[in-house]
Design an enzyme around this catalytic site. Sequence first.
Site, PDB file in Angstrom:
ATOM      1  N   CYS A  46       2.041 150.182  68.832  1.00  0.00           N
ATOM      2  CA  CYS A  46       1.990 150.367  67.383  1.00  0.00           C
ATOM      3  C   CYS A  46       1.492 151.767  67.015  1.00  0.00           C
ATOM      4  O   CYS A  46       0.825 152.432  67.811  1.00  0.00           O
ATOM      5  CB  CYS A  46       1.044 149.344  66.784  1.00  0.00           C
ATOM      6  SG  CYS A  46       1.410 147.671  67.282  1.00  0.00           S
ATOM      7  N   ARG A  71       6.131 156.093  70.382  1.00  0.00           N
ATOM      8  CA  ARG A  71       5.248 155.098  70.985  1.00  0.00           C
ATOM      9  C   ARG A  71       5.974 153.773  71.200  1.00  0.00           C
ATOM     10  O   ARG A  71       5.462 152.898  71.910  1.00  0.00           O
ATOM     11  CB  ARG A  71       4.028 154.877  70.092  1.00  0.00           C
ATOM     12  CG  ARG A  71       3.131 156.099  69.995  1.00  0.00           C
ATOM     13  CD  ARG A  71       2.129 155.962  68.880  1.00  0.00           C
ATOM     14  NE  ARG A  71       1.128 154.953  69.149  1.00  0.00           N
ATOM     15  CZ  ARG A  71      -0.097 155.211  69.600  1.00  0.00           C
ATOM     16  NH1 ARG A  71      -0.455 156.446  69.845  1.00  0.00           N
ATOM     17  NH2 ARG A  71      -0.954 154.253  69.821  1.00  0.00           N
ATOM     18  N   TRP A  85       4.778 147.126  67.313  1.00  0.00           N
ATOM     19  CA  TRP A  85       5.389 146.715  68.574  1.00  0.00           C
ATOM     20  C   TRP A  85       4.880 145.307  68.829  1.00  0.00           C
ATOM     21  O   TRP A  85       3.695 145.106  69.101  1.00  0.00           O
ATOM     22  CB  TRP A  85       4.960 147.680  69.684  1.00  0.00           C
ATOM     23  CG  TRP A  85       5.682 147.510  70.974  1.00  0.00           C
ATOM     24  CD1 TRP A  85       6.954 147.898  71.275  1.00  0.00           C
ATOM     25  CD2 TRP A  85       5.165 146.920  72.174  1.00  0.00           C
ATOM     26  NE1 TRP A  85       7.258 147.582  72.576  1.00  0.00           N
ATOM     27  CE2 TRP A  85       6.180 146.979  73.148  1.00  0.00           C
ATOM     28  CE3 TRP A  85       3.951 146.339  72.513  1.00  0.00           C
ATOM     29  CZ2 TRP A  85       6.016 146.500  74.438  1.00  0.00           C
ATOM     30  CZ3 TRP A  85       3.786 145.855  73.804  1.00  0.00           C
ATOM     31  CH2 TRP A  85       4.805 145.941  74.754  1.00  0.00           C
ATOM     32  N   ASN A 124      -3.700 148.379  65.164  1.00  0.00           N
ATOM     33  CA  ASN A 124      -3.213 148.554  66.538  1.00  0.00           C
ATOM     34  C   ASN A 124      -4.181 147.814  67.445  1.00  0.00           C
ATOM     35  O   ASN A 124      -5.393 147.910  67.247  1.00  0.00           O
ATOM     36  CB  ASN A 124      -3.226 150.028  66.963  1.00  0.00           C
ATOM     37  CG  ASN A 124      -2.129 150.820  66.316  1.00  0.00           C
ATOM     38  OD1 ASN A 124      -1.363 150.293  65.510  1.00  0.00           O
ATOM     39  ND2 ASN A 124      -2.050 152.097  66.651  1.00  0.00           N
ATOM     40  N   GLY A 125      -3.656 147.124  68.445  1.00  0.00           N
ATOM     41  CA  GLY A 125      -4.533 146.393  69.362  1.00  0.00           C
ATOM     42  C   GLY A 125      -4.267 144.906  69.278  1.00  0.00           C
ATOM     43  O   GLY A 125      -3.248 144.472  68.733  1.00  0.00           O
ATOM     44  N   GLU A 137       9.931 155.891  91.798  1.00  0.00           N
ATOM     45  CA  GLU A 137      10.014 156.622  90.533  1.00  0.00           C
ATOM     46  C   GLU A 137      11.468 156.858  90.117  1.00  0.00           C
ATOM     47  O   GLU A 137      11.829 156.716  88.949  1.00  0.00           O
ATOM     48  CB  GLU A 137       9.247 157.953  90.650  1.00  0.00           C
ATOM     49  CG  GLU A 137       9.248 158.810  89.406  1.00  0.00           C
ATOM     50  CD  GLU A 137       8.650 158.149  88.166  1.00  0.00           C
ATOM     51  OE1 GLU A 137       8.110 157.039  88.276  1.00  0.00           O
ATOM     52  OE2 GLU A 137       8.750 158.740  87.082  1.00  0.00           O
ATOM     53  N   LYS A 190      12.937 155.454  86.607  1.00  0.00           N
ATOM     54  CA  LYS A 190      13.485 156.386  85.613  1.00  0.00           C
ATOM     55  C   LYS A 190      14.868 155.923  85.182  1.00  0.00           C
ATOM     56  O   LYS A 190      15.181 155.871  84.015  1.00  0.00           O
ATOM     57  CB  LYS A 190      13.583 157.762  86.269  1.00  0.00           C
ATOM     58  CG  LYS A 190      13.053 158.994  85.699  1.00  0.00           C
ATOM     59  CD  LYS A 190      11.788 159.176  85.015  1.00  0.00           C
ATOM     60  CE  LYS A 190      11.013 158.086  84.449  1.00  0.00           C
ATOM     61  NZ  LYS A 190       9.594 158.192  84.473  1.00  0.00           N
ATOM     62  N   GLU A 215      14.774 152.393  83.220  1.00  0.00           N
ATOM     63  CA  GLU A 215      14.120 152.316  81.913  1.00  0.00           C
ATOM     64  C   GLU A 215      14.917 152.987  80.803  1.00  0.00           C
ATOM     65  O   GLU A 215      14.859 152.554  79.662  1.00  0.00           O
ATOM     66  CB  GLU A 215      12.666 152.827  81.954  1.00  0.00           C
ATOM     67  CG  GLU A 215      12.470 154.304  82.133  1.00  0.00           C
ATOM     68  CD  GLU A 215      10.983 154.704  82.063  1.00  0.00           C
ATOM     69  OE1 GLU A 215      10.627 155.693  82.710  1.00  0.00           O
ATOM     70  OE2 GLU A 215      10.207 154.062  81.357  1.00  0.00           O
ATOM     71  N   HIS A 273      16.291 143.286 105.987  1.00  0.00           N
ATOM     72  CA  HIS A 273      15.565 142.007 105.997  1.00  0.00           C
ATOM     73  C   HIS A 273      15.921 141.149 104.790  1.00  0.00           C
ATOM     74  O   HIS A 273      15.145 140.278 104.409  1.00  0.00           O
ATOM     75  CB  HIS A 273      14.058 142.267 106.083  1.00  0.00           C
ATOM     76  CG  HIS A 273      13.671 142.962 107.354  1.00  0.00           C
ATOM     77  ND1 HIS A 273      13.690 142.336 108.578  1.00  0.00           N
ATOM     78  CD2 HIS A 273      13.301 144.247 107.597  1.00  0.00           C
ATOM     79  CE1 HIS A 273      13.336 143.194 109.520  1.00  0.00           C
ATOM     80  NE2 HIS A 273      13.097 144.370 108.955  1.00  0.00           N
ATOM     81  N   LYS A 295       5.345 154.010  74.630  1.00  0.00           N
ATOM     82  CA  LYS A 295       4.806 155.148  75.361  1.00  0.00           C
ATOM     83  C   LYS A 295       3.430 154.846  75.918  1.00  0.00           C
ATOM     84  O   LYS A 295       3.118 155.151  77.061  1.00  0.00           O
ATOM     85  CB  LYS A 295       4.737 156.367  74.428  1.00  0.00           C
ATOM     86  CG  LYS A 295       4.188 157.628  75.091  1.00  0.00           C
ATOM     87  CD  LYS A 295       5.106 158.118  76.193  1.00  0.00           C
ATOM     88  CE  LYS A 295       4.604 159.365  76.884  1.00  0.00           C
ATOM     89  NZ  LYS A 295       5.335 159.573  78.150  1.00  0.00           N
TER      90      LYS A 295
HETATM   91  C1  AGP Z   1       7.229 155.620  82.854  1.00  0.00           C
HETATM   92  O1  AGP Z   1       8.282 156.418  82.473  1.00  0.00           O
HETATM   93  C2  AGP Z   1       6.604 154.834  81.791  1.00  0.00           C
HETATM   94  N1  AGP Z   1       6.497 155.447  80.560  1.00  0.00           N
HETATM   95  C3  AGP Z   1       5.380 154.009  82.227  1.00  0.00           C
HETATM   96  O2  AGP Z   1       5.651 153.425  83.465  1.00  0.00           O
HETATM   97  C4  AGP Z   1       4.019 154.729  82.268  1.00  0.00           C
HETATM   98  O3  AGP Z   1       3.968 155.620  83.346  1.00  0.00           O
HETATM   99  C5  AGP Z   1       2.913 153.664  82.368  1.00  0.00           C
HETATM  100  O4  AGP Z   1       2.983 152.819  81.252  1.00  0.00           O
HETATM  101  C6  AGP Z   1       1.534 154.251  82.485  1.00  0.00           C
HETATM  102  O5  AGP Z   1       1.190 155.003  81.365  1.00  0.00           O
HETATM  103  P1  AGP Z   1      -0.035 155.994  81.382  1.00  0.00           P
HETATM  104  O6  AGP Z   1       0.262 157.057  82.374  1.00  0.00           O
HETATM  105  O7  AGP Z   1      -0.133 156.515  79.977  1.00  0.00           O
HETATM  106  O8  AGP Z   1      -1.249 155.188  81.789  1.00  0.00           O
END
Ligand code: AGP
Length: 608
Positions: free
Chosen positions: A2, A27, A75, A101-102, A481, A485, A488, A504, A603
Amino acid sequence: MCGIVGYIGEEQAAPFLLKGLEKLEYRGYDSAGLCLNDGGKLVVKKSKGKLQELKILTNNGDTLHGTVGIGHTRWATHGEPSDVNAHPHLSESGRFAVVHNGIIENYLPLREMLTEKGIVFRSNTDTEVIAQLFEYYDQGNLMDTVIRVLSKLDGSYALGVLCRDHPDEIIAVRKESPLIIGLGEHENYIASDIPAILNKTRNIYRLENDEIAVIKRDSVQVFNLDKEPIHKELEVVDWDIAAAEKGGYEHFMFKEIMEQPKAFHDTITPHLKDGRVVLDEIHLTADQIRSFRKINILACGSAYHVGVVAKYVFEKILRIPVEADLASEFRYRDPIIDDKTLTVVISQSGETADTKEAMKEAKRRGSHVISIVNVLGSAIAKESNDVIYTLAGPEIAVATTKAYSTQLAVIYLMAIYFGDVLGKITDTEYQYYLQELQAIPEKIQQILEHKETVQYLASKLFHCNDVFFIGRNIDYALSLEGSLKLKEISYIHSEAYAAGELKHGTISLIEDGTLVIALATHEELIGKIVSNMKEVQARGAYVLCLTTEKHQELKSTSQSTLFIPSTCDMMLPSLAVVPLQLFAYYVAALKGCDIDKPRNLAKSVTVE
Ligand code: AGP
């Protein structure tokens, strides 16, 4: 996650609020809303979907009047994404409006209590409970009401509150969820993140836990829960506005990929003095460093993938056992950790709830915590024993790129620094590592200059439905990674596999045309990964191999090949990740995906 923005001043609030919410779109959100005090009436407009819907609903804010207002991008956590569940939430008679937020963990008993008193709820959210509590407990003194309401809430919150009877103030409160106050000329602002207010001011206060701010046009007063005034230190944000904007690129993600040489350089440079690695942020004596029996790494998502790279790097150089832990799992497994364990916490935002809680658990058990964080003054940065900042600048795209790269940079610095203290590397190795480290930005730049090669491959392969990333050792860490990438942002199903593990079980999924991206940069294991490439090719896979320039021979064992410059083994992920980021980006662009704000993602994940 949020986003909150608020305005009190002499101008119409709605246009600023909409602009501020736009800056917080990165976000992640699924609905948005505004509330303005229009001549003593709290008027709310909200809408499911993108901000564009709210703009249409309010004719770009023109149909909302008032110089005091709050806005929110939601969110969903409690209750589906919908108009009614969107914030702001009003109390029953419309006297109070709240953005939040929260998560309010005890919202169910509170809701039951209020329902028994005859209060009728409109939404399914935890947030509406806060608005209703305000009205329920209000006896005329707003500050007393705020304190009473806060005493009832368990969980995390950043709140912006309007009261119909106090048309000249906004109340802002925070607990475990970030909130800043921006200071202007005859106007002030609140926001959950800096980009929302950067076009107005650089002067901010950061609210701390359990602080209550009373924000008027010409004043900001902050109090603790005992109503005592608190002196806040003014912070001047030095972010370049362009750094928080797209700067001519079509997407933040692309801009941030392109910024990696600079971000890497900026992160390492303050730590290199007179041919030595200097980490003054680490407050550990050489004896303390020598006393550690284990290193524990805590992080989520891409930051966790940096942790997996770090496991290989630290174990190889420092010869200390390393565990890389998913922060969301760590504290629920009764971890074996004590003052002989060094904990390294990695987080771009510094606000990730899972990581923050795992860090607290590690500290509770006596472990010394070093955090690697990008956002200055964030919760993790503040609560760790030592913090090393990555100087990536603001990262806006949900998919991390430059933060990942700068986190790796800090891992290398730490490996060299600790390796030296522990006497595990020779002078020659020390100099070699330093030289390679300083050459990384230039080598990333070289890869970026040949981005069209990756773009071409993406155009050939973007129709694929399933992708497997395979690698061994540090290439396996990197494959995690690469796979994240791609999935997502392009929504293509993809998995990362330790190449030796395919046989396996997973190899049964390989069929004609399955795309396998084989990472073959780790010198010692090239022969092994070549065998794995052959295994999948024999079952119909299309193999795209990523290797170093010196291995031109791999052209003949794969359908397509991408080359990166060579460097020392531990730093290869910093180079190899770049084509993988580009590949994901171009594939997503060709598929027309919402690259900077992929569906269902946020984010900064500030809920558990
Ligand atoms: C990766 O592209 C994501 N945005 C996500 O996995 C991110 O790395 C993860 O949520 C951790 O976030 P942070 O580094 O802000 O703790």
